[in-house]
Write a protein that holds these residues in place. Structure first.
Motif, PDB file in Angstrom:
ATOM      1  N   LEU A 195       4.695  -1.454  13.655  1.00 40.21           N
ATOM      2  CA  LEU A 195       5.422  -1.345  14.906  1.00 40.21           C
ATOM      3  C   LEU A 195       6.868  -1.752  14.704  1.00 40.21           C
ATOM      4  O   LEU A 195       7.202  -2.446  13.738  1.00 40.21           O
ATOM      5  N   LEU A 196       7.699  -1.360  15.630  1.00 40.46           N
ATOM      6  CA  LEU A 196       9.045  -1.903  15.707  1.00 40.46           C
ATOM      7  C   LEU A 196       9.539  -1.757  17.125  1.00 40.46           C
ATOM      8  O   LEU A 196       9.006  -0.965  17.903  1.00 40.46           O
ATOM      9  N   GLU A 197      10.540  -2.562  17.465  1.00 43.09           N
ATOM     10  CA  GLU A 197      11.187  -2.406  18.764  1.00 43.09           C
ATOM     11  C   GLU A 197      12.673  -2.290  18.527  1.00 43.09           C
ATOM     12  O   GLU A 197      13.220  -2.876  17.590  1.00 43.09           O
ATOM     13  N   VAL A 198      13.312  -1.508  19.369  1.00 41.56           N
ATOM     14  CA  VAL A 198      14.739  -1.252  19.236  1.00 41.56           C
ATOM     15  C   VAL A 198      15.354  -1.192  20.624  1.00 41.56           C
ATOM     16  O   VAL A 198      14.756  -0.655  21.557  1.00 41.56           O
ATOM     17  N   SER A 199      16.544  -1.746  20.740  1.00 40.17           N
ATOM     18  CA  SER A 199      17.262  -1.697  22.006  1.00 40.17           C
ATOM     19  C   SER A 199      17.694  -0.269  22.306  1.00 40.17           C
ATOM     20  O   SER A 199      18.062   0.493  21.405  1.00 40.17           O
ATOM     21  N   HIS A 200      17.660   0.088  23.563  1.00 41.03           N
ATOM     22  CA  HIS A 200      18.108   1.404  24.011  1.00 41.03           C
ATOM     23  C   HIS A 200      19.540   1.685  23.546  1.00 41.03           C
ATOM     24  O   HIS A 200      19.915   2.842  23.346  1.00 41.03           O
ATOM     25  N   GLU A 201      20.327   0.632  23.368  1.00 43.71           N
ATOM     26  CA  GLU A 201      21.715   0.784  22.920  1.00 43.71           C
ATOM     27  C   GLU A 201      21.810   1.228  21.463  1.00 43.71           C
ATOM     28  O   GLU A 201      22.854   1.697  21.026  1.00 43.71           O
ATOM     29  N   GLY A 202      20.741   1.092  20.693  1.00 41.95           N
ATOM     30  CA  GLY A 202      20.739   1.455  19.275  1.00 41.95           C
ATOM     31  C   GLY A 202      20.437   2.928  19.073  1.00 41.95           C
ATOM     32  O   GLY A 202      19.462   3.296  18.413  1.00 41.95           O
ATOM     33  N   ARG A 203      21.271   3.770  19.602  1.00 43.05           N
ATOM     34  CA  ARG A 203      21.007   5.210  19.582  1.00 43.05           C
ATOM     35  C   ARG A 203      20.888   5.789  18.172  1.00 43.05           C
ATOM     36  O   ARG A 203      20.044   6.650  17.915  1.00 43.05           O
ATOM     37  N   ALA A 204      21.718   5.325  17.245  1.00 47.01           N
ATOM     38  CA  ALA A 204      21.630   5.837  15.869  1.00 47.01           C
ATOM     39  C   ALA A 204      20.305   5.425  15.237  1.00 47.01           C
ATOM     40  O   ALA A 204      19.665   6.229  14.546  1.00 47.01           O
ATOM     41  N   ALA A 205      19.872   4.204  15.491  1.00 51.36           N
ATOM     42  CA  ALA A 205      18.589   3.742  14.957  1.00 51.36           C
ATOM     43  C   ALA A 205      17.442   4.543  15.567  1.00 51.36           C
ATOM     44  O   ALA A 205      16.521   4.967  14.857  1.00 51.36           O
ATOM     45  N   ILE A 206      17.492   4.769  16.860  1.00 51.77           N
ATOM     46  CA  ILE A 206      16.449   5.545  17.534  1.00 51.77           C
ATOM     47  C   ILE A 206      16.368   6.947  16.937  1.00 51.77           C
ATOM     48  O   ILE A 206      15.277   7.450  16.642  1.00 51.77           O
TER      49      ILE A 206
END
Length: 147
Positions: free
Chosen positions: A102-113
């Motif tokens: 699993l991982l979680e990412v902030s909505h602000e991390g668009r490049a990561a998403i």
């Protein structure tokens, strides 16, 4: 460029690379008072570094959480991006876990998403964090599972 298990001797170099990431991307959102401690969160099972010529270029950890094995503290120094380090670090964690992670990412991390979705990770839910985003609101987190 190589990936290997992180050692305690790597922590200062990891913190230096993290400072560059923080300046470029505001990750982590709030600079920790103890960056070496931040890189070693509760539940951390193992961590790896990507390095070249003695320099740490990237970092990733594998943590044990109640939901299952989770990617934590993933970053690549700005000057080393575009060289396939993040996918390689993610593959290292997935292989070590032996099961989807699993991982979680902030909505602000668009490049990561965009990267996670390009690599086949699947968003399974979203939630609000206990910490604040750049706008001063509880951050919107997206939760992903690896292929």
């Amino acid at each position: 460029m190589a990936v290997r298990l992180r050692t305690p001797a790597d922590l200062d170099a990891c913190a230096e690379a993290l400072a560059l990431v923080h300046a470029a991307d505001r990750y982590p959102v709030d600079w920790p008072g103890d960056p070496q401690g931040w890189l070693t969160p509760h539940g951390l099972l193992r961590a790896w570094v990507a390095y070249e010529d003695g320099r740490v270029l990237g970092h990733v950890g594998l943590a044990d959480t109640p939901e299952g094995p989770e990617v934590t503290r993933l970053f690549v120094a700005p000057a080393a991006r575009g060289r396939g380090l993040a996918p390689r670090l993610l593959a290292t964690v997935r292989e070590a876990a032996g099961t989807p992670v699993l991982l979680e990412v902030s909505h602000e991390g668009r490049a990561a998403i965009a990267l996670y979705e390009r690599l086949g990770w699947r968003r399974v839910r979203s939630s609000r964090a206990r910490w604040l985003n750049a706008a001063g609101e509880p951050a919107l987190l997206h939760h992903y599972v690896s292929p």
